[in-house]
Scaffold this active site. Structure first.
Site, PDB file in Angstrom:
ATOM      1  N   GLY A 144       0.800  -1.224   0.000  1.00  0.00           N
ATOM      2  CA  GLY A 144       0.000   0.000   0.000  1.00  0.00           C
ATOM      3  C   GLY A 144       0.828   1.265   0.000  1.00  0.00           C
ATOM      4  O   GLY A 144       0.532   2.204   0.741  1.00  0.00           O
ATOM      5  N   ASN A 201       0.967   3.623  -2.154  1.00  0.00           N
ATOM      6  CA  ASN A 201       0.146   4.774  -2.525  1.00  0.00           C
ATOM      7  C   ASN A 201      -0.759   5.206  -1.375  1.00  0.00           C
ATOM      8  O   ASN A 201      -1.034   6.396  -1.212  1.00  0.00           O
ATOM      9  CB  ASN A 201      -0.676   4.474  -3.783  1.00  0.00           C
ATOM     10  CG  ASN A 201       0.123   4.696  -5.055  1.00  0.00           C
ATOM     11  OD1 ASN A 201       0.583   5.796  -5.323  1.00  0.00           O
ATOM     12  ND2 ASN A 201       0.314   3.640  -5.828  1.00  0.00           N
ATOM     13  N   ARG A 260      -8.004  -7.279  -6.716  1.00  0.00           N
ATOM     14  CA  ARG A 260      -9.268  -7.933  -7.063  1.00  0.00           C
ATOM     15  C   ARG A 260      -9.997  -7.027  -8.042  1.00  0.00           C
ATOM     16  O   ARG A 260      -9.944  -5.798  -7.923  1.00  0.00           O
ATOM     17  CB  ARG A 260     -10.166  -8.125  -5.830  1.00  0.00           C
ATOM     18  CG  ARG A 260      -9.676  -9.171  -4.858  1.00  0.00           C
ATOM     19  CD  ARG A 260     -10.615  -9.264  -3.657  1.00  0.00           C
ATOM     20  NE  ARG A 260     -11.973  -9.669  -4.030  1.00  0.00           N
ATOM     21  CZ  ARG A 260     -12.390 -10.926  -4.123  1.00  0.00           C
ATOM     22  NH1 ARG A 260     -11.559 -11.923  -3.874  1.00  0.00           N
ATOM     23  NH2 ARG A 260     -13.642 -11.203  -4.456  1.00  0.00           N
ATOM     24  N   HIS A 313      -3.035   3.361 -12.054  1.00  0.00           N
ATOM     25  CA  HIS A 313      -2.501   2.291 -12.890  1.00  0.00           C
ATOM     26  C   HIS A 313      -1.149   2.734 -13.443  1.00  0.00           C
ATOM     27  O   HIS A 313      -1.021   3.872 -13.910  1.00  0.00           O
ATOM     28  CB  HIS A 313      -3.474   1.982 -14.032  1.00  0.00           C
ATOM     29  CG  HIS A 313      -3.031   0.832 -14.882  1.00  0.00           C
ATOM     30  ND1 HIS A 313      -3.073  -0.476 -14.437  1.00  0.00           N
ATOM     31  CD2 HIS A 313      -2.508   0.791 -16.133  1.00  0.00           C
ATOM     32  CE1 HIS A 313      -2.604  -1.274 -15.389  1.00  0.00           C
ATOM     33  NE2 HIS A 313      -2.251  -0.533 -16.423  1.00  0.00           N
ATOM     34  N   ASP A 368     -14.729   2.029 -13.472  1.00  0.00           N
ATOM     35  CA  ASP A 368     -16.026   1.630 -13.998  1.00  0.00           C
ATOM     36  C   ASP A 368     -16.079   0.107 -14.120  1.00  0.00           C
ATOM     37  O   ASP A 368     -15.243  -0.599 -13.533  1.00  0.00           O
ATOM     38  CB  ASP A 368     -16.358   2.356 -15.314  1.00  0.00           C
ATOM     39  CG  ASP A 368     -15.435   1.962 -16.474  1.00  0.00           C
ATOM     40  OD1 ASP A 368     -14.633   1.007 -16.320  1.00  0.00           O
ATOM     41  OD2 ASP A 368     -15.520   2.605 -17.542  1.00  0.00           O
ATOM     42  N   GLU A 369     -17.037  -0.391 -14.899  1.00  0.00           N
ATOM     43  CA  GLU A 369     -17.252  -1.853 -14.957  1.00  0.00           C
ATOM     44  C   GLU A 369     -16.166  -2.601 -15.718  1.00  0.00           C
ATOM     45  O   GLU A 369     -16.070  -3.821 -15.613  1.00  0.00           O
ATOM     46  CB  GLU A 369     -18.618  -2.148 -15.591  1.00  0.00           C
ATOM     47  CG  GLU A 369     -19.812  -1.812 -14.704  1.00  0.00           C
ATOM     48  CD  GLU A 369     -20.216  -0.351 -14.736  1.00  0.00           C
ATOM     49  OE1 GLU A 369     -21.192  -0.001 -14.051  1.00  0.00           O
ATOM     50  OE2 GLU A 369     -19.546   0.446 -15.430  1.00  0.00           O
ATOM     51  N   ASP A 427      -9.350  -1.101 -15.872  1.00  0.00           N
ATOM     52  CA  ASP A 427      -8.457  -0.019 -16.318  1.00  0.00           C
ATOM     53  C   ASP A 427      -9.062   0.782 -17.466  1.00  0.00           C
ATOM     54  O   ASP A 427      -8.399   1.095 -18.459  1.00  0.00           O
ATOM     55  CB  ASP A 427      -7.083  -0.585 -16.728  1.00  0.00           C
ATOM     56  CG  ASP A 427      -6.399  -1.319 -15.586  1.00  0.00           C
ATOM     57  OD1 ASP A 427      -6.624  -0.948 -14.423  1.00  0.00           O
ATOM     58  OD2 ASP A 427      -5.646  -2.276 -15.852  1.00  0.00           O
ATOM     59  N   GLU A 452       3.476   8.062  -9.284  1.00  0.00           N
ATOM     60  CA  GLU A 452       2.219   7.611  -8.683  1.00  0.00           C
ATOM     61  C   GLU A 452       2.002   8.291  -7.338  1.00  0.00           C
ATOM     62  O   GLU A 452       0.920   8.785  -7.025  1.00  0.00           O
ATOM     63  CB  GLU A 452       2.227   6.087  -8.474  1.00  0.00           C
ATOM     64  CG  GLU A 452       2.162   5.261  -9.741  1.00  0.00           C
ATOM     65  CD  GLU A 452       2.134   3.769  -9.437  1.00  0.00           C
ATOM     66  OE1 GLU A 452       1.464   3.377  -8.465  1.00  0.00           O
ATOM     67  OE2 GLU A 452       2.787   2.997 -10.164  1.00  0.00           O
TER      68      GLU A 452
END
Length: 200
Positions: A12, A14, A91, A109, A141-142, A145, A174
């Site tokens: 973690g 970020n 996930r 990303h 979104d669905e 990336d 990042e």
């Protein structure tokens, strides 16, 4: 002050950079929960050290991805979370999760999307032979990336780079742009129109 939750699977880094900027007052938000699908993740350990609520939700206790995500959403809503930050959460989140927090889930990303989606993006870029790589903060979104792009940073690929040195330099960017995007969200300065995100 916006209520923020961080979802992570590993160290973690970020998350650490976001927490630092909150502590410095650069982000008008507070982290109310850090959730992991890995009991031994370094990110959960860091959260506990910082006095934050660190929650392990075991995927093995749920029948499928959506059932797991319904539990995550229940926890997030219980805590009044307004922004979800994915920080190396390994996930793919379900359409149900996305619909419950539309335009309120951020991810980073390590490529200049829409190029090099998925795992090992830095290695993909390096092996492809691009001259510039980078990273992207986007709404989730669905599709993987795929969501609306908020901020990007460009990292030149040097002659003597390998995929590891390139990844290290991308990671520095990042840590710079993810907190910046979180700060913009917390100040209500992001406006989504179609595929575009405007900073207002």
């Amino acid at each position: 002050m916006k209520k923020i939750a961080v979802l992570l699977s590993g160290r973690g880094s970020n998350f650490v950079s976001i927490k630092k900027k909150i502590d410095e007052g650069a982000i008008k938000g507070e982290i109310v929960a850090v959730i992991s699908n890995k009991a031994d993740s370094k990110g959960l350990e860091f959260a506990r050290e910082q006095g934050l609520e660190a929650i392990f939700v075991n995927p093995k206790e749920f029948d499928g991805r959506e059932a797991y995500d319904r539990e995550l959403v229940r926890i997030l809503k219980e805590k009044g979370v307004e922004l979800v930050c994915l920080a190396g959460f390994m996930r793919i989140i379900s359409p149900y999760f996305v619909s419950e927090f539309r335009n309120r889930i951020l991810n980073i990303h390590p490529s200049l999307l829409p190029s090099f989606k998925g795992l090992d993006a830095q290695k993909q870029a390096f092996e492809y032979g691009v001259k510039f790589a980078g990273c992207t903060v986007h709404f989730v979104d669905e599709e993987m990336d795929h969501g609306n792009i908020i901020l990007q940073a460009v990292v030149p690929v040097l002659q003597d780079d390998d995929d590891h040195t390139l990844a290290e330099r991308i990671l520095k960017e990042e840590h710079r742009i993810y907190p910046e995007a979180v700060a913009l969200f917390c100040e209500d300065r992001l406006k989504v129109e179609g595929r575009k995100v405007f900073v207002i």
